[in-house]
Every structure is written in structure tokens, then in C-alpha cells.
Design an enzyme around this catalytic site. Structure first.
Site, PDB file in Angstrom:
ATOM      1  N   TYR A 104      55.087 -19.584 -18.281  1.00 10.16           N
ATOM      2  CA  TYR A 104      55.840 -18.338 -18.215  1.00 10.16           C
ATOM      3  C   TYR A 104      57.295 -18.606 -18.589  1.00 10.16           C
ATOM      4  O   TYR A 104      57.934 -19.493 -18.036  1.00 10.16           O
ATOM      5  CB  TYR A 104      55.790 -17.742 -16.804  1.00 10.16           C
ATOM      6  CG  TYR A 104      56.326 -16.320 -16.796  1.00 10.16           C
ATOM      7  CD1 TYR A 104      55.469 -15.246 -16.966  1.00 10.16           C
ATOM      8  CD2 TYR A 104      57.688 -16.074 -16.675  1.00 10.16           C
ATOM      9  CE1 TYR A 104      55.948 -13.952 -17.007  1.00 10.16           C
ATOM     10  CE2 TYR A 104      58.180 -14.777 -16.716  1.00 10.16           C
ATOM     11  CZ  TYR A 104      57.301 -13.722 -16.881  1.00 10.16           C
ATOM     12  OH  TYR A 104      57.788 -12.431 -16.933  1.00 10.16           O
TER      13      TYR A 104
ATOM     14  N   SER B 233      68.999 -22.230  -7.235  1.00 14.73           N
ATOM     15  CA  SER B 233      69.377 -23.606  -7.543  1.00 14.73           C
ATOM     16  C   SER B 233      70.444 -24.144  -6.588  1.00 14.73           C
ATOM     17  O   SER B 233      71.184 -23.378  -5.975  1.00 14.73           O
ATOM     18  CB  SER B 233      69.890 -23.639  -8.977  1.00 14.73           C
ATOM     19  OG  SER B 233      69.884 -24.931  -9.486  1.00 14.73           O
TER      20      SER B 233
ATOM     21  N   GLN C 252      76.390 -25.268 -11.144  1.00 13.13           N
ATOM     22  CA  GLN C 252      75.294 -24.679 -10.372  1.00 13.13           C
ATOM     23  C   GLN C 252      75.607 -23.236 -10.016  1.00 13.13           C
ATOM     24  O   GLN C 252      74.776 -22.350 -10.154  1.00 13.13           O
ATOM     25  CB  GLN C 252      75.053 -25.425  -9.045  1.00 13.13           C
ATOM     26  CG  GLN C 252      74.163 -26.633  -9.139  1.00 13.13           C
ATOM     27  CD  GLN C 252      72.962 -26.434 -10.006  1.00 13.13           C
ATOM     28  OE1 GLN C 252      72.099 -25.636  -9.701  1.00 13.13           O
ATOM     29  NE2 GLN C 252      72.896 -27.152 -11.109  1.00 13.13           N
TER      30      GLN C 252
ATOM     31  N   HIS D 170      74.781 -20.176 -12.182  1.00 15.66           N
ATOM     32  CA  HIS D 170      73.393 -19.771 -12.434  1.00 15.66           C
ATOM     33  C   HIS D 170      73.086 -18.431 -11.788  1.00 15.66           C
ATOM     34  O   HIS D 170      72.352 -17.611 -12.345  1.00 15.66           O
ATOM     35  CB  HIS D 170      72.410 -20.805 -11.863  1.00 15.66           C
ATOM     36  CG  HIS D 170      72.020 -21.860 -12.844  1.00 15.66           C
ATOM     37  ND1 HIS D 170      71.323 -21.580 -13.980  1.00 15.66           N
ATOM     38  CD2 HIS D 170      72.232 -23.193 -12.861  1.00 15.66           C
ATOM     39  CE1 HIS D 170      71.114 -22.698 -14.654  1.00 15.66           C
ATOM     40  NE2 HIS D 170      71.662 -23.701 -14.002  1.00 15.66           N
TER      41      HIS D 170
ATOM     42  N   GLU E 223      68.223 -30.240  -4.290  1.00 16.06           N
ATOM     43  CA  GLU E 223      67.533 -30.234  -5.585  1.00 16.06           C
ATOM     44  C   GLU E 223      68.224 -31.223  -6.536  1.00 16.06           C
ATOM     45  O   GLU E 223      67.574 -32.079  -7.123  1.00 16.06           O
ATOM     46  CB  GLU E 223      67.586 -28.805  -6.150  1.00 16.06           C
ATOM     47  CG  GLU E 223      66.902 -28.646  -7.488  1.00 16.06           C
ATOM     48  CD  GLU E 223      67.195 -27.280  -8.115  1.00 16.06           C
ATOM     49  OE1 GLU E 223      68.099 -26.568  -7.614  1.00 16.06           O
ATOM     50  OE2 GLU E 223      66.534 -26.946  -9.111  1.00 16.06           O
ATOM     51  N   HIS E 224      69.549 -31.051  -6.702  1.00 16.84           N
ATOM     52  CA  HIS E 224      70.348 -31.961  -7.543  1.00 16.84           C
ATOM     53  C   HIS E 224      71.333 -32.704  -6.656  1.00 16.84           C
ATOM     54  O   HIS E 224      72.028 -32.089  -5.851  1.00 16.84           O
ATOM     55  CB  HIS E 224      71.157 -31.182  -8.576  1.00 16.84           C
ATOM     56  CG  HIS E 224      70.357 -30.292  -9.456  1.00 16.84           C
ATOM     57  ND1 HIS E 224      70.230 -28.932  -9.221  1.00 16.84           N
ATOM     58  CD2 HIS E 224      69.635 -30.551 -10.575  1.00 16.84           C
ATOM     59  CE1 HIS E 224      69.474 -28.403 -10.170  1.00 16.84           C
ATOM     60  NE2 HIS E 224      69.099 -29.354 -10.999  1.00 16.84           N
TER      61      HIS E 224
ATOM     62  N   ASP F  50      70.177 -31.069 -17.097  1.00 13.58           N
ATOM     63  CA  ASP F  50      69.593 -29.763 -17.439  1.00 13.58           C
ATOM     64  C   ASP F  50      69.060 -29.740 -18.862  1.00 13.58           C
ATOM     65  O   ASP F  50      68.184 -28.935 -19.185  1.00 13.58           O
ATOM     66  CB  ASP F  50      70.649 -28.657 -17.298  1.00 13.58           C
ATOM     67  CG  ASP F  50      70.863 -28.276 -15.845  1.00 13.58           C
ATOM     68  OD1 ASP F  50      69.967 -28.527 -15.032  1.00 13.58           O
ATOM     69  OD2 ASP F  50      71.938 -27.720 -15.541  1.00 13.58           O
TER      70      ASP F  50
ATOM     71  N   GLU G  18      28.117 -37.872  13.367  1.00 11.74           N
ATOM     72  CA  GLU G  18      28.601 -36.536  13.025  1.00 11.74           C
ATOM     73  C   GLU G  18      27.448 -35.526  12.945  1.00 11.74           C
ATOM     74  O   GLU G  18      27.643 -34.397  12.494  1.00 11.74           O
ATOM     75  CB  GLU G  18      29.382 -36.583  11.693  1.00 11.74           C
ATOM     76  CG  GLU G  18      30.673 -37.409  11.806  1.00 11.74           C
ATOM     77  CD  GLU G  18      31.531 -37.405  10.538  1.00 11.74           C
ATOM     78  OE1 GLU G  18      31.081 -36.855   9.512  1.00 11.74           O
ATOM     79  OE2 GLU G  18      32.659 -37.931  10.597  1.00 11.74           O
TER      80      GLU G  18
ATOM     81  N   HIS H 251      22.711 -36.702   5.409  1.00 10.27           N
ATOM     82  CA  HIS H 251      23.627 -37.728   4.909  1.00 10.27           C
ATOM     83  C   HIS H 251      23.058 -39.115   5.197  1.00 10.27           C
ATOM     84  O   HIS H 251      22.990 -39.982   4.322  1.00 10.27           O
ATOM     85  CB  HIS H 251      25.001 -37.610   5.580  1.00 10.27           C
ATOM     86  CG  HIS H 251      25.852 -36.480   5.068  1.00 10.27           C
ATOM     87  ND1 HIS H 251      25.530 -35.159   5.231  1.00 10.27           N
ATOM     88  CD2 HIS H 251      27.044 -36.496   4.414  1.00 10.27           C
ATOM     89  CE1 HIS H 251      26.484 -34.406   4.696  1.00 10.27           C
ATOM     90  NE2 HIS H 251      27.413 -35.193   4.192  1.00 10.27           N
TER      91      HIS H 251
END
Lengths: 433, 433
Positions: free
Chosen positions: A130, A237, A259, A262, A327-328, A361, A415, A420
């Protein structure tokens, strides 16, 4: 005015917690709308996508014009200047070189019992990307999403990009072409996510959807998760700069503003061991805000969510950084490698004064799709791994089964899973016959 | 009666699509209930958890008894037989040995422009593991979730396990002890997930939550996703066996039943190139169902969702397998390695007649937490990667910035992000001075 905090202040903890808990994003609840859109596309396919595109993007499409033709792409790409194209190609080359190194190895070995074990990585067959339209239509994001997919070996990579009123960003198409994207559709919103996830007459379904988008796109990705894979749901961000007083306050101010510009919800934080330097950076921010093109956005972000935190020493800085899990993370200190060893929760670290975050970036090589909102505590940036999946492999020999089969049978009994145990026992009986 | 299909039948495609689209799970919509529970735990902490546990598990707890004491654990573990303990330890050792090999490498290199690039893996600091109570309380799942976390280096690993009416499965506690779990709480449901995600007075919050659970647990995990990381939301279990006529029909029947006995919604599929062999396996299933302890469950699964598909050759089998993207894939054919090369979408592959899938559930080594419901097209089983995150690293030198900075500046301008460009330009200007 951003917040000024100092760890020597008895009220620091309270102020820091308030800063961390500041709600920066008001996501509108669009879930019901998105559910209806997804159902509509599932039921009516192209017809629904075309109607929704006419309504939301004021663009009349037909089945034949949903997808960009090679000629349309070539025409748009021809408008891109040589300088822009060269910059995109340099970026693409560096992103590719970095991500090629991420390709994980298959493994196979024989264990002491004689069992052959291992795993195998393979790409998803088809991925959808996207790309937002309008202002936030970033060609760099096309490269950052598409190149890892192609490096991973995704055979079919489709882009959806809304073109409101028919407007196209030629750089987005150029970036898609450079990255080797296979199909580009001029649709967006929840209807585009639904078309990628479920397919229509014209658009074949994909297995994985990545890429940023607005609240409708995010809600749609959440809804189709499970039917297809998705990447993270990114929030606003953030950057944390840890800087000592040996830095140029203007450089640090620009890094914080890169930043802040943005999004009004972005967050720029400075941690320094010198209160005077912190003041100097804040003053430099104010100066730059006087002339910055996006001063309204950057100024709002800095005012509402910015902070300058003075610490006693860089160990304290590392502790706070780990609580923030940014994040950064930019480390403008004397020994950035040593500090990086201690800052264990971060999406991406930029070391030293010559590595402004903006390099990351665009052209650094590492991915710029990174975990936000403290999720670097438990998640990673986009990588080739997002477009690969691992199949585990196991092969027993009669001897291996003889060695480990009885333990499996025992556990199955404990179990109460009789079949099994019997599936192992039937084979062991044959061996013992 | 399971479905019998043959690719030579003109109606095959229709029958196959119907089989693939069969809705096997009816998840009740518990989202509103779960949202209220999570809010309650966030607001009232331990008090809410204690009240909800009294209501749902008929168990009265205090803050002091929320967590199992070392003495309680030791007492329970002492009830485990030596044979069961030995089986658990063998399983744990093999799971550990397999997952140790999954640990990814850090990387660092210097590129031709002089930039130092790389990445670093680090564990999440704290993880929580949900273990269902009652019938589906499987010690093997404790090992499969906890060991990868500990191999990854998770410092704090907490288990939540409901103990309805106070009933505890000693094997679950033994498995937790063997795996090195740090804390065990006797709580479950959405309230346990909320406590792990947000913390209470007694339970510190974690960064990642894994483990299976009922509809309430699944809905709660979806809701806290973002605040913490989660593993996949698993659906009912599936197996696809591809077998030629050289196999013992009874072995294959038991392998199919070992999925079917898990759950009425489980799905067991057989693909064979010999219609007569398919009939023989179906007959063997019927014989085994006459005596199987869990015949009611396994029989319902086999009747409602089982299928025997006859193909012309093994290439056709591989194509169908890739459309199914099974959780478990057993290849009982002459050359299983060759067929495995072609079956690219599968959670786990078991090669050859001596590798019943049950081996993988317990002692094979690979993880038994695997992608269901066709999600093997885009996702992988649980691994150490689920408890690690990657931080990317970049350090520019002045020369590197001189080489690639102008391209970053150009792209920033093309995206109208002026401060991004200026943060690079300010440094380039200094270099050019």
C-alpha cells in the site's frame, strides 16, 4: 515549548511517566465503515472497488483502467528529472545491498540419534504494497517496502496507490519501476486492502500486505490479518537523540525537526548530560522554526510532544532510552558504539554526528519502516524476513524412532492423546517384530 | 464419511474448493466481554483478577496466592512419575538443541563508501506464556513455548495457567520447571492476558505473550496486540498426508487420526496416487475408530472435514499441497526429499514413513506451534525469532556522508521534507568549508 526535565529533579519520574503516556494519536473509530467496505469488495469485486474509488477519490475507473498500463508508467516516469532518478537509484542500490545480507540460511543436520532435522526458508508467492496518495506519497517508502520483497524472492509484487482526482506522483511510479514491482493499481483506502486480500476479477489476491496508510487502511489491515499476513500497524514517528555538548546545537535541532516535520503527532526527544547544551538546542530549534517550510507541523509536534531531558551521565541516558524504546535513536556522543551496547531497545540506531537520521530515511541501506510507540521492545523493522516463511523439516530413521519414539508415546499417553501414541507404537512394533 | 475426490473427475475443482472453504470453526463473538475484562484489570489490577478468577474458575485467591510458591511447585512436581519426567526431559533437550541452532547472527560491515552498517539481535526483556487449563493443558506446549524464549535469552518468563476448582496438572508445572520458567500464576482467561500486558500490583507487565487459548484468550491477545507482541492466533489443527501405496494403511490411518483426535474442528487429509490405497486407509480409520478412546471427537472430525484425494501423480499432489498450505505435511513416498522440494507452503514437513507427525508434537525438536488455516503461505511456526528483535545500525563517516548525502538531500526535497534535507546539508556544508 517542549518539556524540560532533569533526572536530578525529585519530580522527574512523574514528569517522565507523563511524557511517556502522552496520547499522541486520536485514531477515529472507522471499524464499522471498513467492515462494510471489505464485505462489499468481497461480494461485488471490481464493481465495488470502482464505485468506492469514484466516491472517495473522485476518479472514474473501468475494469480496464484499474491498473496502470506499461505506457502510462513509462510516460509518468519520463517526467522524472535525471537527478531525482539518480538519487532513487542510489537509494535502491544501497537498500538492496543491505537487505541481501539479511537473507537467512537454510539448515540441515543429522543428530546423534540419526534423525535428520532442519528448516527451509521460502518467499511468499505474492505480496501487495500500500502506497498512500497525496502529501504522504513517499517514493522512498516504495523502495523500502518493495526491495525487501523482491530480495526475498516474491514472484508477484503488486502496488496499490490512490490517485485522488487522477493525480499521480511520477516519483512513486519511478520508484516502483526501479524496485521491480510487477503491477500497479490506481486504488486506495480499505477497498484496496480488501481487493489485495480477497482478490477481484481484475486483481489476484496476495498473501502478504505491507505499507503505511491512514486510519481506514490500518483498520482494514487489522481486519484482513489472518486471511493474509500484514506488517506492523505503524503509529506516529519518533526520534530520540542522545547528545553531549561537543555537538553543534543546530545539527541536533535539525535532526529533531526532521522527525517533528512529519506529523503533528510525531515526537522528538533530546537527552543530554549538559543542561546548557539542551537549552542551546531548544534555542536552535526555535530559530529554525522561523523559516522552516513545515514550521506549523514541526512546531506543533515540538511544542506538544517534544522534550529535553538532562541526565547525570550517559548510563542514565541508556536506561531512559530503554524505557522509551525509540523508533529512531541517534547517538551523538564521544563513544557511540559503547553507548549502543547499552541501548538495547530501539528500532534503528544512528551512530555519531555524521549520521543524521535522514540518511536512514533514504540512502543508508537499513529499512526505514520501524517499530513505533515503544514496540521496539518486542518487534523489528521491516526486512526480508517479512516476505519469507520457514518450514521445519524432520526425518526419522528406524533407529532414531527406536531411540526417541517411546518418550513421544509416553507424553501422548500423559496428554490422553491415544492415536498420537499409537501412530508411534505401530511403527515401533514393526521394528521389534 | 470423509469426502472422496479424484483429480480425474471433471467435478474435482468444485469439490476441492468446497473442501478448502469449509468453515471449521465458529468463533463466538466475545469481543465486548473481553474488552470489559481488560479494562477492569487495567483499572483495578489484582482485585479485578481475583474477582474474575473466583467467578470463572471457582477459585478464591489472594494477592499472596496468585503465584505458585516454590514449595507448591516442588510438591506438585514430586507427583510426576520418573518415566514422565524422563520423557519431558528428553523432549526438552531435543527442543533446546533444535532451537539453539535458530539463533540468528549479528552482522556488521563497512561498505565501499566507508559507512559502517549492520544489525544486532536482542531478546525481549520479559515474556508471558498462556497455558490452557483443563483438558487441553498440554505439558508439551509448555516446552514448545518456553524453551525458545529461554534460548533467545528472555530474562523473565512468566506462565499463566488457570486452575479451575484448584485443579493443577503436575506435568505442566514439571515442564515449566524443566524449561526454566521464572514465575507461574494460577490465573487464566482474558484477565490473565490483561494482567500480563498491563501488569498489576503483583504481576509485572511483559513485552510478548504467546501460547494457545480459547476464544476469550484469543480475543484478548488480539486486543492487547500493539501494547505487547503476540504470537499467531491459532485455528484448529490440520494434517495433510501424501502417501503412495507402499505404505501400511494402518500407519497412515493412525497419523490422520492423531490430528482428528485433537478437536472436532481438526482436519485430516490424505492425498494418494492410488485410489485403492485411499480406500484401504479409510477402512483402517474406521477400524481404529471402533476402539479409539477419543473416537467421538476423531470420528466427527474425520466425517465432517476429512478427505481422501486421488491424484494422477505426485506433481499433482505437490500442487494441491501448495494450495492447501497445510500446518503439518507428512510425505510417505519413495523420495520424500524430492517431493519436499516442491511442497513450498507448509508449516512443518515430516519425511518418510518413520516420521509420524506425533514425533513432531513431542520429541522431534522442531516447534509444534505452527501456522494453521492456510497461513503457512505467509507465516512460520514459533521459533527463537519470536522472542528476539533486530536493531539496525548505521554509522557514516564524513567521506560516506559526502558520497551519499546529496542523494538523501535530493530525495528529501522531492518529498517536501525540508528539515530532513537541511540536517544533511548542514553537515555537508561543514565538510565543504
Amino acid at each position: 515549548m517542549p518539556v524540560f526535565l532533569a533526572t536530578t529533579d525529585p519530580a522527574f519520574e512523574e514528569g517522565f511517566v507523563t511524557l511517556m503516556n502522552a496520547k499522541r494519536e486520536d485514531s477515529p473509530d472507522v471499524d464499522a465503515t471498513v467492515a462494510a467496505i471489505i464485505n462489499d469488495v468481497r461480494n461485488r469485486g471490481d464493481a465495488a472497488v470502482i464505485e468506492l474509488t469514484a466516491r472517495f477519490d473522485r476518479l472514474d475507473l473501468t475494469q480496464d483502467s484499474l491498473r496502470f498500463t506499461p505506457e502510462e508508467i513509462a510516460k509518468a516516469v519520463a517526467q522524472v528529472s535525471a537527478e531525482d532518478r539518480a538519487a532513487l537509484e542510489l537509494a535502491a542500490e544501497r537498500i538492496r545491498a543491505y537487505h541481501v545480507r539479511q537473507m537467512p540460511d537454510d539448515a540441515q543436520w543429522c543428530d546423534p540419534e540419526g534423525a535428520t532435522l532442519g528448516w527451509r526458508w521460502s518467499p511468499v508467492s505474492a505480496a501487495g504494497l500500500y502506497v498512500p496518495g497525496g502529501l504522504a506519497s513517499y517514493p522512498s517508502s516504495v523502495l523500502m517496502n518493495a526491495i525487501p520483497a523482491k530480495v526475498a524472492g516474491v514472484a508477484r509484487l503488486a502496488i496499490v496507490v490512490p490517485t485522488p482526482d487522477g493525480l499521480v506522483n511520477p516519483l512513486v511510479l519511478a520508484a516502483a519501476e526501479i524496485a521491480g514491482v510487477d503491477e500497479i493499481y490506481r486504488i486506495g483506502g480499505a477497498q484496496a486492502i480488501a481487493a489485495l486480500a480477497y482478490g477481484t476479477e481484475t486483481i489476484a489476491p496476495v498473501d502478504k500486505i505491507t505499507g503505511p496508510g491512514n486510519a481506514f487502511v490500518a483498520a482494514a489491515k487489522r481486519r484482513v490479518f489472518g486471511k493474509v499476513g500484514i506488517d506492523m500497524i505503524a503509529g506516529p514517528s519518533e526520534i530520540l537523540v542522545i547528545a553531549d555538548s561537543d555537538n553543534d546545537p543546530d545539527w541536533i535541532a535539525l535532526d529533531l525537526l526532521s522527525q517533528a516535520e512529519h506529523d503533528e503527532s510525531a515526537q522528538s526527544l533530546l537527552i543530554t548530560d549538559d543542561a546548557g547544551f539542551g537549552q542551546a538546542v531548544a534555542a536552535a530549534v526555535d530559530v529554525r522554526l522561523e523559516t522552516l517550510e513545515r514550521a506549523a507541523i514541526a512546531g506543533a509536534s515540538w511544542r506538544d510532544f517534544g522534550a529535553v531531558i538532562t541526565v547525570r551521565d550517559m548510563d542514565e541516558a541508556a536506561d531512559l532510552s530503554n524505557r522509551i524504546a525509540p523508533e529512531h535513536l541517534e547517538l551523538c556522543v564521544a563513544d557511540p558504539e559503547a553507548l549502543a551496547e547499552k541501548t538495547i531497545h530501539a528500532g534503528a540506531i544512528f551512530l555519531g554526528p555524521w549520521t543524521p537520521e535522514a540518511i536512514g530515511d533514504y540512502v543508508g541501506g537499513p529499512n526505514h519502516v520501524l517499530p513505533t510507540a515503544r514496540s521496539a521492545r518486542f518487534s523489528s523493522g521491516l526486512s526480508v524476513m517479512d516476505f519469507l516463511k520457514r518450514t521445519t523439516l524432520a526425518r526419522m530413521t528406524p533407529d532414531a524412532l527406536r531411540a526417541i519414539g517411546p518418550a513421544a508415546e509416553r507424553l501422548a499417553q500423559s496428554e490422553s492423546l491415544e492415536a498420537h501414541g499409537l501412530s508411534v507404537r505401530a511403527r515401533l512394533d514393526k521394528l521389534n517384530r
